[in-house]
Design an enzyme around this catalytic site. Structure first.
Site, mmCIF file in Angstrom:
data_model
loop_
_atom_site.group_PDB
_atom_site.id
_atom_site.type_symbol
_atom_site.label_atom_id
_atom_site.label_comp_id
_atom_site.label_asym_id
_atom_site.label_seq_id
_atom_site.Cartn_x
_atom_site.Cartn_y
_atom_site.Cartn_z
ATOM 1 N N HIS A 215 0.825 -1.199 0.000
ATOM 2 C CA HIS A 215 0.000 0.000 0.000
ATOM 3 C C HIS A 215 0.864 1.256 0.000
ATOM 4 O O HIS A 215 0.379 2.345 0.281
ATOM 5 C CB HIS A 215 -0.917 0.037 1.221
ATOM 6 N N ASP A 393 -2.609 7.482 2.750
ATOM 7 C CA ASP A 393 -3.950 7.723 2.219
ATOM 8 C C ASP A 393 -4.877 8.408 3.218
ATOM 9 O O ASP A 393 -6.046 8.609 2.924
ATOM 10 C CB ASP A 393 -4.587 6.403 1.768
ATOM 11 N N GLY A 395 -5.153 11.488 4.418
ATOM 12 C CA GLY A 395 -5.731 12.768 4.022
ATOM 13 C C GLY A 395 -6.866 12.605 3.038
ATOM 14 O O GLY A 395 -7.939 13.193 3.191
ATOM 15 N N ASP A 550 0.762 11.289 15.001
ATOM 16 C CA ASP A 550 -0.134 10.377 14.300
ATOM 17 C C ASP A 550 -1.108 11.166 13.439
ATOM 18 O O ASP A 550 -1.746 12.120 13.905
ATOM 19 C CB ASP A 550 -0.899 9.520 15.302
#
Length: 566
Positions: A215, A393, A395, A550
């Site tokens: 990913h 991914d 955002g 995070d």
């Protein structure tokens, strides 16, 4: 990279894919299904995952492999609603097996869909592939993620079902394939999401990532860029280091280019890989070199092996016919055209709530609009933060989630919904349309908050808000399995909820309590920079995230602050 609109990349891709292979696939709610009828009594086998991995996942729908695929946004797990739509389309009353990679978002969404199907009387099972040897130690196999070896597990499951085996047997053989499959990878350049100008991670000149995920997750280590023969030796050594008991020295093998490593380069690597495997006494059964599980335009190479026995070898060699992978006689074109129910929309109606609840509903809708705008402004930053140790991914997922939540809440408000119903509608839309880990967590949290808020309260004060936040927090923790200190959005939400409860107990107004607690949330989110992730996709590259907050906690703080206008 070619695209029309990054936000509709999945939809545009599916439209073109179905148009390219009309004899093989049709679009159904949540993904694609085989275009021809499955044999009577056949167990339905579906897989699922985010876009960006072609030919996995949707490229292997057809006879002898998958009956259907649930298709998520780029690198984002499909929603539970998508899984339900696909599973219902292909269920023929003999059971459904859903196979996916071992990722938090996939597990949550697939398991939620499985449980709902079981409640409807459908015998549904789930299996999560754990072939990536770099992502956890041999003693923590359950924490390993899916990688290129997922293709081998898909092949075993699809062949077993095509042979007319029972659901129990299909599950047993798919599980055996997973237990006997190993994958190791190296990366030379990160992949780039649609609409982004730079890769998710940067590989320094003269270096290579070791053990990166499919990913776009960066590797668990880094080394000097090596010649093809040395790369081949690294890959072979790692996958052979964990040969299972009863190794018959017969293996299925895939050498995968991941997206941008060209066939000529793969052949150079393959020459050494084959020699090394054969030198160590292995017989290679129908080996494959090419693209099977990719990561958009990632440059790298992955080696997957499946340690075969008599059962697994038969499944590996079994015929199949799909758009991207064919073996043996073609059978798809001879089948009867399938007919699927494509209805997926519902017309919700709402009972009239109290005046206070309707006023609160209007405020909630405006707050969701501010959340959407705040996240849109921060989307690029959130992607950068997430890309440090994750897949980058977050955002995009949050932008989609907040946009869908606002649209659904606005629609519910127009139809007369009060506060609780508006929140529940927003939560359902966020989970169903955004997908991914954050999608299901945020969606479930908003639904939990809506249950507390209700539609008939006479007033809404700081205590009610604190109770709703507590319910949302508990739902997130229960569903995701994370705890305080694991470096997740809970490290922001828990302190926020505690501060809100304290202010409510002190008699503060809702606005004052929320504003004060939002400051606590912001500080807690920034403080996650000192934590090491213990769950999720960032865990395998945990040390890289030190010094970076995070992404989920930061977006949580942004959303909390956006609730107050101005």
């Amino acid at each position: 990279m070619l695209y029309n609109d990054p936000k509709t990349f999945r939809e545009d891709m599916l439209r073109g894919y179905v148009a390219a292979y009309p004899d093989y696939v049709v679009e159904v709610p949540g993904g694609v299904a085989r275009a021809t009828e499955a044999p009577e009594g056949k167990v339905a086998v579906i897989n699922g995952g985010g876009s960006g991995h072609y030919p996995a996942f949707c490229g292997i729908v057809g006879d002898g492999l998958m009956d259907a695929t649930v298709v998520g946004n780029v690198f984002t797990s499909p929603s539970a609603e998508d899984v339900l739509g696909v599973a219902r389309s292909v269920d023929r009353g003999t059971g459904v097996l859903v196979v996916g990679g071992n990722y938090a978002g996939d597990r949550m969404n697939f398991d939620m869909a499985r449980d709902r199907l079981r409640a409807e009387g459908v015998d549904c099972r789930t299996l999560y592939v754990t072939d990536d040897v770099a992502s956890a130690s041999p003693g923590e196999v359950g924490k390993r993620r899916g990688n290129v070896g997922t293709f081998m597990v898909f092949k075993a499951a699809g062949a077993a079902a095509a042979a007319g085996m029972s659901l129990d047997e299909v599950c047993r053989l798919a599980g055996k394939a997973n237990d006997r499959t190993r994958t190791m990878s190296v990366g030379f350049r990160g992949c780039t999401l649609p609409g982004e100008a730079a890769p998710l991670f940067h590989v320094p000149e003269g270096r290579m990532e070791i053990g990166q995920g499919i990913h776009g997750e960066p590797g668990v280590g880094e080394g000097d860029l090596a010649p093809a023969a040395e790369v081949a030796r690294l890959l072979v050594d790692r996958v052979l280091a964990e040969a299972p008991a009863g190794d018959a020295k017969r293996i299925a093998v895939i050498l995968d280019g991941l997206g941008s490593t060209k066939y000529e380069e793969l052949f150079v690597v393959w020459g050494t890989v084959r020699d090394l495997l054969e030198t160590r006494g292995y017989t290679l059964v129908d080996p494959q070199v090419g693209e099977f599980v990719t990561s958009l335009d990632m440059e790298g190479v992955a080696l997957a092996v499946e340690y075969l026995d008599g059962e697994l070898e038969k499944l590996w060699r079994a015929p199949c016919d799909t758009p991207s992978f064919r073996r043996g006689a073609s059978r798809m074109s001879a089948g009867t055209r399938a007919s699927y129910d494509r209805a997926c929309d519902s017309d919700d109606t709402y009972e009239r709530g109290s005046e206070a609840s309707r006023a609160a509903a209007e405020y909630i809708v405006s707050a969701l609009g501010r959340m959407r705008d705040a996240i849109a402004d921060a989307e690029e930053r959130l992607a950068r933060i997430d890309g440090v140790a994750g897949d980058g991914d977050h955002g995009r997922g949050m932008a989609r989630g907040t946009a869908f939540a606002y649209e659904a809440a606005s629609d519910a408000l127009e139809k007369g919904a009060a506060a609780g119903s508006v929140l529940r509608a927003a939560g359902r839309a966020w989970a169903a349309k955004a997908g991914g880990t954050s999608g299901v967590l945020w969606g479930s949290a908003l639904e939990a908050a809506g249950e507390v808020m209700g539609d008939r309260a006479g007033s809404y004060d700081a205590k009610v808000a604190a109770d709703a936040v507590r319910a949302a927090c508990e739902r997130m923790a229960s569903l995701g399995g994370a705890r305080r200190g694991d470096k997740t959005m809970l490290d922001c939400l828990i302190p926020f909820g505690e501060a809100l409860e304290g202010r409510a107990a002190a008699g503060d107004s809702l606005a004052d309590a929320w504003a004060a607690a939002a400051e606590v949330a912001q500080g807690a989110a920034e403080a996650t920079a000192s934590l090491v992730p213990r769950v999720g996709r960032a865990r395998p590259a945990a040390e890289r995230s030190l010094g970076t907050p995070d992404a989920g906690a930061i977006s949580m703080a942004l959303c909390i602050r956006a609730v107050l206008p101005g």
